[in-house]
Design a protein around this motif. Structure first.
Motif, PDB file in Angstrom:
ATOM      1  N   GLY A   8      52.395  57.661  22.173  1.00  0.00           N
ATOM      2  CA  GLY A   8      52.726  59.013  21.720  1.00  0.00           C
ATOM      3  C   GLY A   8      51.772  60.043  22.303  1.00  0.00           C
ATOM      4  N   ARG A   9      50.476  59.718  22.327  1.00  0.00           N
ATOM      5  CA  ARG A   9      49.506  60.642  22.927  1.00  0.00           C
ATOM      6  C   ARG A   9      49.819  60.846  24.409  1.00  0.00           C
ATOM      7  NH1 ARG A   9      46.056  57.536  19.694  1.00  0.00           N
ATOM      8  NH2 ARG A   9      45.208  56.388  21.489  1.00  0.00           N
ATOM      9  N   ALA A  10      50.197  59.785  25.084  1.00  0.00           N
ATOM     10  CA  ALA A  10      50.553  59.902  26.506  1.00  0.00           C
ATOM     11  C   ALA A  10      51.795  60.760  26.675  1.00  0.00           C
ATOM     12  CB  ALA A  10      50.760  58.517  27.116  1.00  0.00           C
ATOM     13  N   MET A  11      52.761  60.587  25.811  1.00  0.00           N
ATOM     14  CA  MET A  11      53.996  61.377  25.909  1.00  0.00           C
ATOM     15  C   MET A  11      53.736  62.856  25.622  1.00  0.00           C
ATOM     16  SD  MET A  11      56.633  58.673  24.186  1.00  0.00           S
ATOM     17  CE  MET A  11      58.181  59.429  24.634  1.00  0.00           C
ATOM     18  N   ARG A  12      52.737  63.138  24.806  1.00  0.00           N
ATOM     19  CA  ARG A  12      52.376  64.525  24.492  1.00  0.00           C
ATOM     20  C   ARG A  12      51.417  65.102  25.531  1.00  0.00           C
ATOM     21  NH1 ARG A  12      51.500  61.919  19.599  1.00  0.00           N
ATOM     22  NH2 ARG A  12      49.252  62.371  19.656  1.00  0.00           N
ATOM     23  N   GLY A  13      51.023  64.307  26.528  1.00  0.00           N
ATOM     24  CA  GLY A  13      50.118  64.771  27.567  1.00  0.00           C
ATOM     25  C   GLY A  13      48.660  64.784  27.173  1.00  0.00           C
ATOM     26  N   GLU A  14      48.309  64.099  26.086  1.00  0.00           N
ATOM     27  CA  GLU A  14      46.929  64.072  25.601  1.00  0.00           C
ATOM     28  C   GLU A  14      46.126  62.917  26.180  1.00  0.00           C
ATOM     29  OE1 GLU A  14      47.299  63.925  21.348  1.00  0.00           O
ATOM     30  OE2 GLU A  14      48.417  65.812  21.285  1.00  0.00           O
ATOM     31  N   GLU A  15      46.772  61.983  26.826  1.00  0.00           N
ATOM     32  CA  GLU A  15      46.086  60.806  27.355  1.00  0.00           C
ATOM     33  C   GLU A  15      46.864  60.273  28.543  1.00  0.00           C
ATOM     34  OE1 GLU A  15      44.848  56.294  25.919  1.00  0.00           O
ATOM     35  OE2 GLU A  15      45.307  57.786  24.410  1.00  0.00           O
ATOM     36  N   VAL A  16      46.140  59.739  29.483  1.00  0.00           N
ATOM     37  CA  VAL A  16      46.758  59.057  30.621  1.00  0.00           C
ATOM     38  C   VAL A  16      46.453  57.573  30.464  1.00  0.00           C
ATOM     39  CG1 VAL A  16      46.769  58.768  33.123  1.00  0.00           C
ATOM     40  CG2 VAL A  16      46.531  61.052  32.127  1.00  0.00           C
ATOM     41  N   ILE A  17      47.497  56.782  30.482  1.00  0.00           N
ATOM     42  CA  ILE A  17      47.322  55.333  30.366  1.00  0.00           C
ATOM     43  C   ILE A  17      47.405  54.756  31.775  1.00  0.00           C
ATOM     44  CG2 ILE A  17      48.193  53.194  29.359  1.00  0.00           C
ATOM     45  CD1 ILE A  17      49.588  54.950  27.228  1.00  0.00           C
ATOM     46  N   PRO A  18      46.382  54.049  32.200  1.00  0.00           N
ATOM     47  CA  PRO A  18      46.425  53.479  33.550  1.00  0.00           C
ATOM     48  C   PRO A  18      47.565  52.481  33.686  1.00  0.00           C
ATOM     49  CG  PRO A  18      44.509  52.659  32.344  1.00  0.00           C
ATOM     50  CD  PRO A  18      45.181  53.674  31.467  1.00  0.00           C
ATOM     51  N   ALA A  19      48.100  52.413  34.875  1.00  0.00           N
ATOM     52  CA  ALA A  19      49.194  51.479  35.136  1.00  0.00           C
ATOM     53  C   ALA A  19      48.699  50.050  35.017  1.00  0.00           C
ATOM     54  CB  ALA A  19      49.779  51.711  36.527  1.00  0.00           C
ATOM     55  N   GLY A  20      49.533  49.206  34.482  1.00  0.00           N
ATOM     56  CA  GLY A  20      49.217  47.788  34.360  1.00  0.00           C
ATOM     57  C   GLY A  20      49.474  47.073  35.669  1.00  0.00           C
ATOM     58  N   PRO A  21      49.181  45.807  35.702  1.00  0.00           N
ATOM     59  CA  PRO A  21      49.430  45.034  36.916  1.00  0.00           C
ATOM     60  C   PRO A  21      50.926  44.908  37.176  1.00  0.00           C
ATOM     61  CG  PRO A  21      48.833  43.590  35.107  1.00  0.00           C
ATOM     62  CD  PRO A  21      48.670  44.999  34.612  1.00  0.00           C
ATOM     63  N   ARG A  22      51.276  44.828  38.417  1.00  0.00           N
ATOM     64  CA  ARG A  22      52.673  44.620  38.775  1.00  0.00           C
ATOM     65  C   ARG A  22      53.103  43.251  38.268  1.00  0.00           C
ATOM     66  NH1 ARG A  22      55.985  48.057  39.592  1.00  0.00           N
ATOM     67  NH2 ARG A  22      57.173  46.764  40.957  1.00  0.00           N
ATOM     68  N   PRO A  23      54.341  43.121  37.834  1.00  0.00           N
ATOM     69  CA  PRO A  23      54.796  41.824  37.337  1.00  0.00           C
ATOM     70  C   PRO A  23      54.839  40.781  38.450  1.00  0.00           C
ATOM     71  CG  PRO A  23      56.569  43.448  37.324  1.00  0.00           C
ATOM     72  CD  PRO A  23      55.332  44.156  37.758  1.00  0.00           C
ATOM     73  N   GLY A  24      54.616  39.561  38.060  1.00  0.00           N
ATOM     74  CA  GLY A  24      54.667  38.454  39.019  1.00  0.00           C
ATOM     75  C   GLY A  24      53.344  38.272  39.739  1.00  0.00           C
ATOM     76  N   ILE A  25      53.158  37.125  40.265  1.00  0.00           N
ATOM     77  CA  ILE A  25      51.948  36.804  41.019  1.00  0.00           C
ATOM     78  C   ILE A  25      52.371  36.268  42.370  1.00  0.00           C
ATOM     79  CG2 ILE A  25      49.922  35.306  41.131  1.00  0.00           C
ATOM     80  CD1 ILE A  25      49.855  35.287  38.103  1.00  0.00           C
ATOM     81  N   ASP A  26      51.814  36.832  43.397  1.00  0.00           N
ATOM     82  CA  ASP A  26      52.060  36.341  44.747  1.00  0.00           C
ATOM     83  C   ASP A  26      51.499  34.921  44.817  1.00  0.00           C
ATOM     84  OD1 ASP A  26      51.831  35.661  47.448  1.00  0.00           O
ATOM     85  OD2 ASP A  26      51.458  37.722  48.049  1.00  0.00           O
ATOM     86  N   PRO A  27      52.259  33.961  45.332  1.00  0.00           N
ATOM     87  CA  PRO A  27      51.756  32.584  45.407  1.00  0.00           C
ATOM     88  C   PRO A  27      50.398  32.478  46.095  1.00  0.00           C
ATOM     89  CG  PRO A  27      54.073  32.621  45.911  1.00  0.00           C
ATOM     90  CD  PRO A  27      53.626  34.057  45.794  1.00  0.00           C
ATOM     91  N   ALA A  28      50.149  33.319  47.090  1.00  0.00           N
ATOM     92  CA  ALA A  28      48.851  33.282  47.768  1.00  0.00           C
ATOM     93  C   ALA A  28      47.741  33.707  46.812  1.00  0.00           C
ATOM     94  CB  ALA A  28      48.867  34.183  49.000  1.00  0.00           C
ATOM     95  N   ASP A  29      48.006  34.708  45.990  1.00  0.00           N
ATOM     96  CA  ASP A  29      47.012  35.128  44.998  1.00  0.00           C
ATOM     97  C   ASP A  29      46.800  34.033  43.968  1.00  0.00           C
ATOM     98  OD1 ASP A  29      46.627  37.567  46.210  1.00  0.00           O
ATOM     99  OD2 ASP A  29      48.100  38.595  44.954  1.00  0.00           O
ATOM    100  N   SER A  30      47.860  33.366  43.593  1.00  0.00           N
ATOM    101  CA  SER A  30      47.755  32.297  42.619  1.00  0.00           C
ATOM    102  C   SER A  30      46.849  31.188  43.146  1.00  0.00           C
ATOM    103  CB  SER A  30      49.144  31.735  42.311  1.00  0.00           C
ATOM    104  OG  SER A  30      49.050  30.640  41.444  1.00  0.00           O
ATOM    105  N   ALA A  31      47.013  30.864  44.412  1.00  0.00           N
ATOM    106  CA  ALA A  31      46.184  29.806  45.006  1.00  0.00           C
ATOM    107  C   ALA A  31      44.717  30.219  45.020  1.00  0.00           C
ATOM    108  CB  ALA A  31      46.663  29.498  46.414  1.00  0.00           C
ATOM    109  N   ARG A  32      44.455  31.520  45.259  1.00  0.00           N
ATOM    110  CA  ARG A  32      43.061  31.968  45.265  1.00  0.00           C
ATOM    111  C   ARG A  32      42.473  31.956  43.862  1.00  0.00           C
ATOM    112  NH1 ARG A  32      44.926  35.623  49.203  1.00  0.00           N
ATOM    113  NH2 ARG A  32      45.190  37.253  47.665  1.00  0.00           N
ATOM    114  N   LEU A  33      43.322  32.152  42.849  1.00  0.00           N
ATOM    115  CA  LEU A  33      42.832  32.178  41.479  1.00  0.00           C
ATOM    116  C   LEU A  33      42.468  30.788  40.975  1.00  0.00           C
ATOM    117  CD1 LEU A  33      45.331  34.707  39.909  1.00  0.00           C
ATOM    118  CD2 LEU A  33      42.932  35.096  40.452  1.00  0.00           C
ATOM    119  N   VAL A  34      43.092  29.757  41.529  1.00  0.00           N
ATOM    120  CA  VAL A  34      42.850  28.387  41.071  1.00  0.00           C
ATOM    121  C   VAL A  34      42.419  27.557  42.280  1.00  0.00           C
ATOM    122  CG1 VAL A  34      43.822  26.456  39.775  1.00  0.00           C
ATOM    123  CG2 VAL A  34      44.690  28.761  39.386  1.00  0.00           C
ATOM    124  N   PRO A  35      41.156  27.646  42.685  1.00  0.00           N
ATOM    125  CA  PRO A  35      40.713  26.956  43.888  1.00  0.00           C
ATOM    126  C   PRO A  35      40.935  25.455  43.851  1.00  0.00           C
ATOM    127  CG  PRO A  35      39.003  28.425  43.051  1.00  0.00           C
ATOM    128  CD  PRO A  35      40.107  28.406  42.046  1.00  0.00           C
TER     129      PRO A  35
END
Length: 167
Positions: free
Chosen positions: A132-159
């Protein structure tokens, strides 16, 4: 489709919009909540024939880029746990905030009656107030991570799962 078919099944089976979840089938849990002409509705209880000429918005249609203030606030407040109830809660919250971008905690608790087995209710209230604060222009909420994980990123996350380089 038979006009008596619940909207939930028309969405899931006929339209392949599976973000709307089947929970109880009696309208009690809210997992199937969608927006019908600006009002939250339990789609398991709405016959498809009764809504001809209306505009139905599902979680898939709320924001193509997944950047609706409610979605961003739910991520920022770490609301999702198992995630099953979240699409219905997001839709109920979005409908509420479209009518009132500054709801009290009491109004939120009265309007968002969706059930959550993980018990995230306190965070839901905080997320809706933040959205509600964001909709009223009182706060900016940073964007979340994009959905899904690139398989290459997944491999780097779990060595340990990355095969050793070929010799």
């Amino acid at each position: 489709i038979d006009p008596d078919t619940p909207l939930l099944w028309a969405l899931r089976d006929a339209s392949n919009l599976t973000g709307t979840k089947y929970g109880c089938g009696t309208g009690q849990c809210g997992a199937c909540t969608v927006d019908i002409d600006g009002h939250a509705a339990r789609s398991c209880r709405v016959p498809i024939g009764s809504i001809e000429g209306t505009y139905v918005t599902t979680i898939e249609g709320l924001s193509r880029e997944r950047n609706h203030p409610v979605q961003l606030a739910f991520i920022a407040e770490a609301v999702p746990q198992c995630g099953f109830c979240i699409p219905g809660m997001v839709m109920a919250a979005a409908a509420l905030l479209a009518r009132n971008s500054d709801p009290s905690e009491e109004l939120i608790r009265a309007q968002i009656t969706n059930l959550c087995r993980c018990g995230v209710y306190l965070r839901v209230v905080e997320a809706i107030q933040r959205a509600g604060r964001a909709m009223r222009g009182e706060e900016v909420i940073p964007a979340g991570p994009r959905p899904g994980i690139d398989p290459a990123d997944s491999a780097r996350l779990v060595p340990a799962l990355v095969p050793p380089p070929a010799q």
